[in-house]
Motif scaffolding. Structure first.
Motif, short mmCIF file in Angstrom:
data_model
loop_
_atom_site.label_atom_id
_atom_site.label_comp_id
_atom_site.label_asym_id
_atom_site.label_seq_id
_atom_site.Cartn_x
_atom_site.Cartn_y
_atom_site.Cartn_z
N THR A 55 0.81 -0.99 0.09
CA THR A 55 -0.27 0.00 0.16
C THR A 55 1.29 0.94 0.04
OG1 THR A 55 -1.42 -1.31 1.02
CG2 THR A 55 -1.81 1.20 1.30
N PRO A 56 0.41 2.71 -0.67
CA PRO A 56 1.67 3.70 -0.95
C PRO A 56 1.16 4.30 0.13
CG PRO A 56 -0.21 3.75 -2.39
CD PRO A 56 -0.86 2.38 -1.91
N LYS A 57 2.49 4.74 0.77
CA LYS A 57 3.02 5.61 2.77
C LYS A 57 2.10 6.85 2.42
CE LYS A 57 7.52 2.68 3.05
NZ LYS A 57 8.79 3.23 3.89
N TRP A 58 1.83 7.38 1.82
CA TRP A 58 0.92 8.11 1.49
C TRP A 58 -0.42 8.45 2.37
CZ3 TRP A 58 -3.56 8.45 -1.57
CH2 TRP A 58 -4.12 8.07 -2.10
N LEU A 59 -1.05 6.79 1.96
CA LEU A 59 -2.02 6.28 2.39
C LEU A 59 -2.31 6.42 4.44
CD1 LEU A 59 -3.65 3.98 0.09
CD2 LEU A 59 -4.46 6.30 0.62
N ALA A 60 -0.78 6.62 4.59
CA ALA A 60 -0.74 6.19 5.38
C ALA A 60 -2.08 7.43 6.86
CB ALA A 60 1.16 7.02 6.50
N PRO A 61 -2.21 8.03 6.30
CA PRO A 61 -2.51 8.74 7.52
C PRO A 61 -4.29 8.64 7.08
CG PRO A 61 -2.38 10.57 5.86
CD PRO A 61 -1.43 9.22 5.75
N LEU A 62 -4.68 7.39 6.49
CA LEU A 62 -5.75 7.20 6.35
C LEU A 62 -6.22 6.31 6.78
CD1 LEU A 62 -9.08 7.02 4.97
CD2 LEU A 62 -7.74 5.49 3.00
N PHE A 63 -4.79 5.31 7.24
CA PHE A 63 -5.16 3.96 7.98
C PHE A 63 -4.89 3.46 9.14
CE2 PHE A 63 -5.62 2.55 3.84
CZ PHE A 63 -6.79 1.33 3.43
N PRO A 64 -5.37 3.10 10.12
CA PRO A 64 -5.24 2.97 11.62
C PRO A 64 -3.42 2.52 11.79
CG PRO A 64 -6.26 0.84 11.20
CD PRO A 64 -6.14 1.88 10.51
N TYR A 65 -2.47 2.77 12.90
CA TYR A 65 -1.72 2.62 13.41
C TYR A 65 -1.31 1.71 14.31
CZ TYR A 65 -2.47 4.73 17.78
OH TYR A 65 -3.31 5.32 18.63
#
Length: 299
Positions: free
Chosen positions: A191-201
């Protein structure tokens, strides 16, 4: 052409009824302020338990003060804190969603908050570099998540032309979609890292994501849109049900007793931005002058 004055009797009386002045919903400010105060206490416990406490123990501190610092360290990693944190965050985000119904321009609010969030990010990056203290960078924290939710809500209202029923249905759909993604979907490693704000830590099962490192992404504060957008849109969904006329549900309880907490809620953004700095500064001064003379602990 008929004279309009002949249509109105000479003895007619006209009474002008003043419009009801716009008032803030005190319980919304109160709940928001209560959440902010609990957050401040939580961060105080973190500072005492993880940063200042260990240094103070080395100086020979004992008694009730030492016991309280040890309790803070225990509490910040305890199950009780985890549960309380979840409840407070849910109340804060849902109340924030509800209050969007009273805003004249959510686009303006969202853009201003987004700018503040970016400035906050820059400040945390600078502070981490300047003071050489790790784990305080905020790439996508509560302000970023809140701003994104407000802008999404503003876009929804533009698309449905402020149709309350349609907006409420979309809010409910977002809540369901976010919940399903949180509990049923794990993004793959590519998954592209720019989607990090979307998916939970941390996912519903307590596992970190496969495609980014939470400790490197936003260690100081992380509030991903999944699951927190569901909290916010729960508030927007309930707003027309709870406040169809935009009046307080509990006017008979309003009074001077709630004003201090409501004040914090009304100006919550300022308390959020500056409370950590204020707490750290006070504790550093106490350390330097009394507990660890000559040592600021954090510097």
């Amino acid at each position: 052409m008929t004279d309009s004055s002949l249509l109105i009797p000479k003895d007619a009386k006209i009474t002008l009824v003043p419009t009801r002045p716009k008032q803030r919903i005190w319980e919304i400010d109160f709940l928001r302020g209560l959440c902010i105060l609990l957050m401040i206490l939580d961060h105080l416990a973190m500072l005492l338990g993880s940063y200042f406490g260990p240094a103070w123990f080395g100086s020979g501190m004992a008694g009730d003060s030492a016991a309280f610092c040890r309790w803070c360290a225990w509490f910040h990693d305890s199950e009780a804190r985890r549960i309380a944190h979840g409840v407070v965050v849910f109340v804060f985000f849902s109340i924030s969603g509800t209050s969007c119904a009273f805003s004249r321009s959510n686009v303006r609010r969202g853009l201003i908050l987004a700018c503040v969030a970016m400035l906050y990010t820059g400040a945390t990056y600078a502070a981490e570099s300047l003071f050489d203290v790790g784990g305080i960078r905020v790439t996508f924290g509560v302000l970023h998540c809140y701003a994104a939710c407000i802008l999404i809500w503003a876009l929804i209202n533009i698309l449905v032309r402020r149709n309350t029923v349609a907006a409420t249905i979309i809010s409910a759909a977002i809540v369901v979609a976010v919940a399903c993604l949180y509990y049923l979907y794990t993004p793959p490693a590519d998954t592209p890292k720019w989607l990090a704000p979307l998916f939970p830590y941390i996912d519903a099962n307590g596992n970190p994501p496969l495609f980014y490192d939470p400790s490197e992404f936003s260690p100081g504060d992380t509030f991903n849109l999944i699951p927190y957008a569901a909290f916010f849109f729960t508030g927007t969904m309930l707003s027309p049900i709870l406040y169809p006329r935009k009046y307080s549900l509990l006017p008979f309880l309003d009074g001077k007793w709630n004003k201090p907490v409501c004040f914090v809620g009304k100006y919550s953004i300022f308390f959020y931005l500056f409370h950590v700095v204020a707490l750290a500064a006070v504790l550093m001064l106490v350390s330097y002058l009394f507990i660890t003379p000559g040592d600021w602990v954090l510097v």
